[in-house]
Design an enzyme around this catalytic site. Structure first.
Site, short mmCIF file in Angstrom:
data_model
loop_
_atom_site.label_atom_id
_atom_site.label_comp_id
_atom_site.label_asym_id
_atom_site.label_seq_id
_atom_site.Cartn_x
_atom_site.Cartn_y
_atom_site.Cartn_z
N HIS A 209 -37.52 -9.64 69.07
CA HIS A 209 -37.32 -8.64 70.13
C HIS A 209 -38.12 -7.36 69.90
O HIS A 209 -38.33 -6.96 68.77
CB HIS A 209 -35.85 -8.23 70.20
N LYS B 28 -37.03 1.14 64.55
CA LYS B 28 -35.80 0.65 63.93
C LYS B 28 -35.88 0.79 62.42
O LYS B 28 -36.94 0.60 61.83
CB LYS B 28 -35.59 -0.85 64.22
N TYR C 76 -28.59 -1.45 62.13
CA TYR C 76 -29.81 -0.94 62.75
C TYR C 76 -29.61 0.53 63.04
O TYR C 76 -28.55 0.93 63.54
CB TYR C 76 -30.05 -1.60 64.11
N ASP D 222 -32.65 -16.03 73.55
CA ASP D 222 -33.74 -16.18 72.59
C ASP D 222 -34.43 -17.53 72.70
O ASP D 222 -35.62 -17.65 72.41
CB ASP D 222 -33.25 -15.94 71.16
#
Length: 193
Positions: free
Chosen positions: A62, A72, A132, A168
């Site tokens: 992603h 991130k 994250y 996904d």
């Protein structure tokens, strides 16, 4: 902390330098000054956690599309995972290459992932959790992805795939490479790369 670049521009490993004694250990896991000294700007707007019940689970690949500039900082806080970052930027010298880094609760390693890079991972043990820290909140409509099993990426996932979301699995495969045209081959760099 030890902040080191990888083979893909915009991906950095972040290793703790723990102080250990009879109680256990203590380590700095984030320092804005140290990140700035490495040329990285980390502003935290959102923190998330991903819990994965089964080994072999894949999340990814992603990223957020322009104009969203999502960075991130990813860390494994329980269990173990193989984190993979793919460079989907057509103008990049590392286009479609990837780096793979093992993150575990025991190695205390994190990855800084710059905007525009595809991120995903496979859990190596049951009950794995990842955290994250993102510089911007999730922006619906700007999420993009690559198929985790796209042959052009040649990602060697270490375990048989046990769980993958329908979303996904639905990302389109990259078009086949035209005959006679050789883009940079996909490649895997180890944990310190």
């Amino acid at each position: 902390m030890i902040i080191a670049p990888t083979a893909i521009a915009g991906v950095w490993t972040v290793d703790a330098e723990p102080f250990a004694d009879e109680r256990g250990l203590f380590a700095r896991m984030f320092c804005a000054e140290e990140f700035a000294a490495a040329g990285l700007t980390v502003e935290v707007a959102q923190c998330s956690v991903a819990y994965n019940a089964h080994a072999g689970t894949i999340r990814g690949m992603h990223w957020a599309a322009e104009p969203v500039r999502e960075t991130k900082l990813v860390r494994c806080t329980r269990g173990a995972l193989l984190d993979v970052i793919v460079d989907p930027r057509p103008d990049s010298p590392s286009y479609l290459r990837h780096v793979a880094v093992e993150l575990t609760a025991d190695n205390h390693r994190a990855l800084f992932i710059d905007a525009g890079l595809a991120h995903g991972y496979q859990t190596l043990v049951d009950a794995t959790e990842a955290t994250y820290q993102m510089n911007v909140p999730f922006t619906p409509g700007h999420d993009r992805g690559l198929r985790f099993d796209d042959p052009r990426l040649a990602i060697a996932w270490p375990l048989p795939v046990s769980v993958v979301s329908a979303k996904d699995r639905a990302w389109e495969l990259l078009p086949p490479e035209p005959a006679g045209v050789g883009s940079a081959p996909a490649g895997v760099a180890g944990a310190g790369a």
